[in-house]
Design a protein around this motif. Structure first.
Motif, PDB file in Angstrom:
ATOM      1  N   VAL A 180       3.104 -44.121 -23.783  1.00  0.00           N
ATOM      2  CA  VAL A 180       3.660 -43.488 -24.982  1.00  0.00           C
ATOM      3  C   VAL A 180       3.615 -41.972 -24.859  1.00  0.00           C
ATOM      4  CG1 VAL A 180       3.383 -43.206 -27.470  1.00  0.00           C
ATOM      5  CG2 VAL A 180       3.002 -45.443 -26.423  1.00  0.00           C
ATOM      6  N   ILE A 181       2.491 -41.451 -24.346  1.00  0.00           N
ATOM      7  CA  ILE A 181       2.309 -40.003 -24.228  1.00  0.00           C
ATOM      8  C   ILE A 181       3.271 -39.413 -23.205  1.00  0.00           C
ATOM      9  CG2 ILE A 181       0.671 -38.212 -23.531  1.00  0.00           C
ATOM     10  CD1 ILE A 181      -1.541 -40.087 -24.637  1.00  0.00           C
ATOM     11  N   ASP A 183       6.149 -40.638 -22.188  1.00  0.00           N
ATOM     12  CA  ASP A 183       7.506 -40.740 -22.731  1.00  0.00           C
ATOM     13  C   ASP A 183       7.784 -39.583 -23.684  1.00  0.00           C
ATOM     14  OD1 ASP A 183      10.012 -41.602 -23.403  1.00  0.00           O
ATOM     15  OD2 ASP A 183       9.386 -43.447 -24.384  1.00  0.00           O
ATOM     16  N   LYS A 184       6.814 -39.265 -24.518  1.00  0.00           N
ATOM     17  CA  LYS A 184       6.990 -38.191 -25.492  1.00  0.00           C
ATOM     18  C   LYS A 184       7.048 -36.825 -24.816  1.00  0.00           C
ATOM     19  CE  LYS A 184       5.046 -36.376 -29.808  1.00  0.00           C
ATOM     20  NZ  LYS A 184       3.972 -36.528 -30.831  1.00  0.00           N
ATOM     21  N   MET A 185       6.147 -36.582 -23.853  1.00  0.00           N
ATOM     22  CA  MET A 185       6.113 -35.283 -23.176  1.00  0.00           C
ATOM     23  C   MET A 185       7.347 -35.086 -22.298  1.00  0.00           C
ATOM     24  SD  MET A 185       2.096 -34.745 -22.171  1.00  0.00           S
ATOM     25  CE  MET A 185       2.416 -33.036 -21.681  1.00  0.00           C
ATOM     26  N   GLN A 187      10.303 -35.696 -22.958  1.00  0.00           N
ATOM     27  CA  GLN A 187      11.438 -35.204 -23.740  1.00  0.00           C
ATOM     28  C   GLN A 187      11.584 -33.694 -23.609  1.00  0.00           C
ATOM     29  OE1 GLN A 187      13.124 -37.802 -24.955  1.00  0.00           O
ATOM     30  NE2 GLN A 187      11.404 -39.059 -24.259  1.00  0.00           N
ATOM     31  N   ASN A 188      10.487 -32.987 -23.327  1.00  0.00           N
ATOM     32  CA  ASN A 188      10.504 -31.531 -23.207  1.00  0.00           C
ATOM     33  C   ASN A 188      10.405 -31.057 -21.761  1.00  0.00           C
ATOM     34  OD1 ASN A 188      10.533 -31.108 -26.081  1.00  0.00           O
ATOM     35  ND2 ASN A 188       8.360 -31.652 -26.102  1.00  0.00           N
ATOM     36  N   GLU A 237       4.926 -31.276 -18.705  1.00  0.00           N
ATOM     37  CA  GLU A 237       6.182 -31.824 -19.225  1.00  0.00           C
ATOM     38  C   GLU A 237       7.141 -32.159 -18.083  1.00  0.00           C
ATOM     39  OE1 GLU A 237       4.110 -29.793 -22.429  1.00  0.00           O
ATOM     40  OE2 GLU A 237       4.642 -29.183 -20.387  1.00  0.00           O
ATOM     41  N   CYS A 240       5.821 -35.223 -16.180  1.00  0.00           N
ATOM     42  CA  CYS A 240       6.082 -36.458 -16.930  1.00  0.00           C
ATOM     43  C   CYS A 240       7.539 -36.871 -16.828  1.00  0.00           C
ATOM     44  CB  CYS A 240       5.697 -36.269 -18.399  1.00  0.00           C
ATOM     45  SG  CYS A 240       3.918 -36.202 -18.697  1.00  0.00           S
ATOM     46  N   ASN A 276       9.998 -47.896 -23.537  1.00  0.00           N
ATOM     47  CA  ASN A 276      10.246 -46.581 -22.950  1.00  0.00           C
ATOM     48  C   ASN A 276      11.686 -46.136 -23.194  1.00  0.00           C
ATOM     49  OD1 ASN A 276      11.216 -44.923 -20.358  1.00  0.00           O
ATOM     50  ND2 ASN A 276       9.046 -44.526 -20.704  1.00  0.00           N
ATOM     51  N   SER A 277      11.850 -44.955 -23.732  1.00  0.00           N
ATOM     52  CA  SER A 277      13.180 -44.471 -24.115  1.00  0.00           C
ATOM     53  C   SER A 277      14.087 -44.242 -22.913  1.00  0.00           C
ATOM     54  CB  SER A 277      13.053 -43.178 -24.933  1.00  0.00           C
ATOM     55  OG  SER A 277      12.479 -42.137 -24.153  1.00  0.00           O
TER      56      SER A 277
END
Length: 346
Positions: A180-181, A183-185, A187-188, A237, A240, A276-277
């Motif tokens: 989850v972490i 996937d979120k990081m 994005q940037n 970032e 990831c 996962n996106s």
């Protein structure tokens, strides 16, 4: 037919009630993440103790949310393989005792069958199709002929994809759970910042659809400087984004190979990494393939997928003996075979 399903194979104490294998009347999941975060991974001893503490209140809540009394349940199901032995035994023992006390049928369900069934709970999906199970413990590509009839085409030869996500996150101190972490990081970050390798596995000898994440994990952890591309910075970032991109391309390349070889144009995903996106977006890019994912709430471990599978066993007139036990592992997959009895629920 209303089936109460219990899932306790790892660190989620889950119970759901599903009617006729489709309609979710309740779906309760008690997560243990806060208790394992300090260790950056699941501690089996803690997991089994929390299951023992939470199983009764979770089942009670599932009944309350469904507005049902125990004797209005038609059957009880629980995961009995694979998973952490202590965790499995808590849910399995409770389910068998509950079924016995109510004089209702009991059904033991394979965790893997549950994940591959998750998307069926909110979608009408025809068999056969290519199934993709991606989680912290499993990475499997299979031809799915029926709810309990799988032909294993490929699997990981080392780490599961979810395990790779968690280990990379742990090394860089990003937190837990890693998937989850990251996937979120991501994005940037920029997925082109690092040129991480995709493992090349011999297409012969039954490995045509297999994947490997050990080399990717090693490159991300120990060889990132050598993989950094000119003009980019070594930021978490960017790491990831590049790692996630490579992991998803590793999966999609083998998955698409299976689609092309079998001629099956429907892909059904399941498991925690199915949330996962980037993986979802990558599969959606293939407009010639129908890709079906469970809703995010059903990607992780849940009781609804167990109850859904159990319904189909019951519909076929099958149930499990009350002395059914738990198994931490399932036998080594034999590619091209269905593994029937060993791979199934008994």
């Amino acid at each position: 037919m209303k089936v109460l399903g219990i899932e306790s194979s790892c660190d989620e104490t889950a119970c759901a009630i599903v009617e006729d294998g489709k309609k979710i009347l309740s779906n309760v999941v008690a997560t243990q993440i806060p208790f394992h975060q300090i260790y950056k991974g699941v501690v089996p001893e803690i997991a089994s103790r929390k299951h023992a503490e939470w199983i009764l209140p979770v089942v009670r809540r599932a009944l309350d949310e469904a507005n049902l009394k125990p004797d209005e349940i038609d059957a009880v199901a629980a995961t009995n393989r694979p998973g952490l032995m202590g965790s499995l035994l808590v849910g399995l023992t409770f389910a068998k005792t509950f079924a016995w006390s109510l004089k209702k049928p009991f059904i033991a369900v394979n965790h893997i069958l549950g994940h591959l069934y998750s998307a069926h709970l909110e979608n009408e999906i025809a068999y056969p199709y290519i199934g993709l199970l991606v989680s912290g413990g499993h990475t499997i590509i299979a031809r799915v002929n029926d709810f309990d009839d799988l032909e294993i085409l490929g699997t990981t030869i080392d780490d599961s994809v979810g395990e790779a996500f968690d280990k990379v996150a742990k090394f860089y101190g990003l937190g837990y759970p890693g998937g989850v972490i990251i996937d979120k990081m991501a994005q940037n970050g920029n997925a082109k910042a690092f040129d991480f390798p995709i493992a090349k596995i011999d297409k012969k000898d039954g490995h045509r659809y297999d994947v490997s994440f050990s080399g990717l994990k090693t490159a991300v952890i120990h060889q990132a400087d050598m993989c950094l591309q000119a003009g980019f910075e070594k930021t978490n970032e960017n790491i990831c984004a590049s790692f996630q991109e490579t992991a998803c391309r590793t999966l999609s390349s083998r998955l698409f190979r299976a689609v092309e070889d079998t001629g099956l144009k429907t892909v059904v995903a399941g498991g925690g990494v199915a949330a996962n996106s980037r993986l979802r977006a990558m599969l959606a890019e293939r407009t010639d393939i129908k890709c079906v994912f469970p809703p995010l709430k059903l990607c992780g471990d849940n009781g609804a997928m167990i109850a859904g599978v159990a319904y189909h066993f019951l519909k076929r007139g099958e149930q499990s003996p009350i002395d059914t036990t738990a198994f931490a592992r399932i036998p080594q997959f034999k590619r091209g075979l269905k593994n029937l009895e060993d791979f199934g629920r008994r």
